[in-house]
Write an enzyme that holds these catalytic residues in place. Structure first.
Site, PDB file in Angstrom:
ATOM      1  N   HIS A   1       0.837  -1.197   0.000  1.00 31.04           N
ATOM      2  CA  HIS A   1       0.000   0.000   0.000  1.00 31.04           C
ATOM      3  C   HIS A   1       0.873   1.249   0.000  1.00 31.04           C
ATOM      4  CE1 HIS A   1      -0.351   0.555   4.707  1.00 31.04           C
ATOM      5  NE2 HIS A   1       0.894   0.462   4.318  1.00 31.04           N
TER       6      HIS A   1
ATOM      7  N   CYS B   1       5.826   6.090   4.637  1.00 35.59           N
ATOM      8  CA  CYS B   1       4.667   5.352   4.105  1.00 35.59           C
ATOM      9  C   CYS B   1       4.032   6.068   2.918  1.00 35.59           C
ATOM     10  CB  CYS B   1       3.624   5.136   5.200  1.00 35.59           C
ATOM     11  SG  CYS B   1       4.231   4.085   6.516  1.00 35.59           S
TER      12      CYS B   1
ATOM     13  N   HIS C   1       4.949   0.148  -0.230  1.00 38.00           N
ATOM     14  CA  HIS C   1       5.714  -0.833   0.541  1.00 38.00           C
ATOM     15  C   HIS C   1       4.740  -1.913   0.988  1.00 38.00           C
ATOM     16  CE1 HIS C   1       3.939   1.918   3.439  1.00 38.00           C
ATOM     17  NE2 HIS C   1       3.899   0.898   4.250  1.00 38.00           N
TER      18      HIS C   1
ATOM     19  N   HIS D   1       3.295  -5.222   3.595  1.00 38.80           N
ATOM     20  CA  HIS D   1       3.146  -5.744   4.954  1.00 38.80           C
ATOM     21  C   HIS D   1       2.695  -7.195   4.881  1.00 38.80           C
ATOM     22  CE1 HIS D   1       3.528  -1.930   7.075  1.00 38.80           C
ATOM     23  NE2 HIS D   1       2.760  -1.387   6.156  1.00 38.80           N
TER      24      HIS D   1
ATOM     25  N   ASP E   1      -4.546 -10.698  -1.260  1.00 41.75           N
ATOM     26  CA  ASP E   1      -3.210 -11.284  -1.105  1.00 41.75           C
ATOM     27  C   ASP E   1      -2.327 -11.037  -2.325  1.00 41.75           C
ATOM     28  OD1 ASP E   1      -1.223 -12.758   0.293  1.00 41.75           O
ATOM     29  OD2 ASP E   1      -1.718 -14.534  -0.891  1.00 41.75           O
ATOM     30  N   HIS E   2      -1.133 -10.539  -2.074  1.00 35.67           N
ATOM     31  CA  HIS E   2      -0.163 -10.210  -3.127  1.00 35.67           C
ATOM     32  C   HIS E   2      -0.723  -9.199  -4.115  1.00 35.67           C
ATOM     33  CE1 HIS E   2       1.999 -13.512  -1.320  1.00 35.67           C
ATOM     34  NE2 HIS E   2       3.069 -13.105  -1.955  1.00 35.67           N
TER      35      HIS E   2
ATOM     36  N   GLU F   1      -0.872  -5.137  11.505  1.00 37.57           N
ATOM     37  CA  GLU F   1      -0.103  -4.637  10.360  1.00 37.57           C
ATOM     38  C   GLU F   1       1.385  -4.931  10.534  1.00 37.57           C
ATOM     39  OE1 GLU F   1       0.195  -0.358  10.176  1.00 37.57           O
ATOM     40  OE2 GLU F   1       0.171  -0.392   7.983  1.00 37.57           O
TER      41      GLU F   1
HETATM   42 NI    NI Z   1       2.452   0.578   5.671  1.00 40.88          NI
END
Ligand code: NI
Length: 151
Positions: free
Chosen positions: A24, A43, A49, A51, A89-90, A133
């Site tokens: 995100h 961020c 980046h 998570h 996911d991904h 997160e």
């Molecule tokens: Ni983040």
């Protein structure tokens, strides 16, 4: 009366944990470039980046006297898979998930979106979701009216 029938009147909560990885970028169209940079820091990096999110889903229901369970885990797993894991996911939350095209994909907003997607689970009542997160940050959401009839 058999004990299994008595247990049928008891409400039990079930927690089930799932994992997904997603990227995100925290950036709000309502803020200036400077404000975005100041508020979101690294961020706000344009390329985003990732998570490794941990999602915990809490549902409640009455114990079925026949099965001794409140919900079939395979049914819950299948629902979470199709509603959340498969679409998230991904993926890039910002560009792959419609809900985050105009909404900043903070974990707060992720909780709300996941709750909205899982609320219709037909076999048990969704109580709340928790999204971890990082090892330091976790958020929980229980709907707007968790104790009311509308949920
Ligand atoms: Ni983040």
């Amino acid at each position: 009366m058999r004990s299994s029938a008595q247990n049928g009147d008891v409400k039990i909560e079930l927690g089930r944990r799932y994992r997904f990885a997603a990227s995100h970028r925290l950036h709000s169209a309502e803020l200036s470039e400077e404000e975005n940079c100041r508020i979101y820091g690294k961020c706000n990096h344009p390329y985003g980046h990732g998570h490794n999110y941990v999602l915990e889903v809490m549902v409640s229901g009455k114990v079925d006297p026949a099965t001794g369970m409140i919900a079939n885990l395979e049914e819950l797993d299948g629902f979470v898979e199709s509603e959340v894991l498969e679409p998230f996911d991904h993926k890039s939350l910002n560009s792959d998930v419609e809900a985050f095209r105009a909404t900043v994909p903070t974990t707060e907003n992720l909780c709300i979106e996941i709750f909205r997607r899982l609320k219709p689970f037909p076999k048990a009542k969704l109580e709340r979701v928790r999204v971890q997160e990082t090892s330091n940050n976790g958020f929980e959401y229980a709907g707007e009216n968790p104790d009311g009839f509308e949920g």
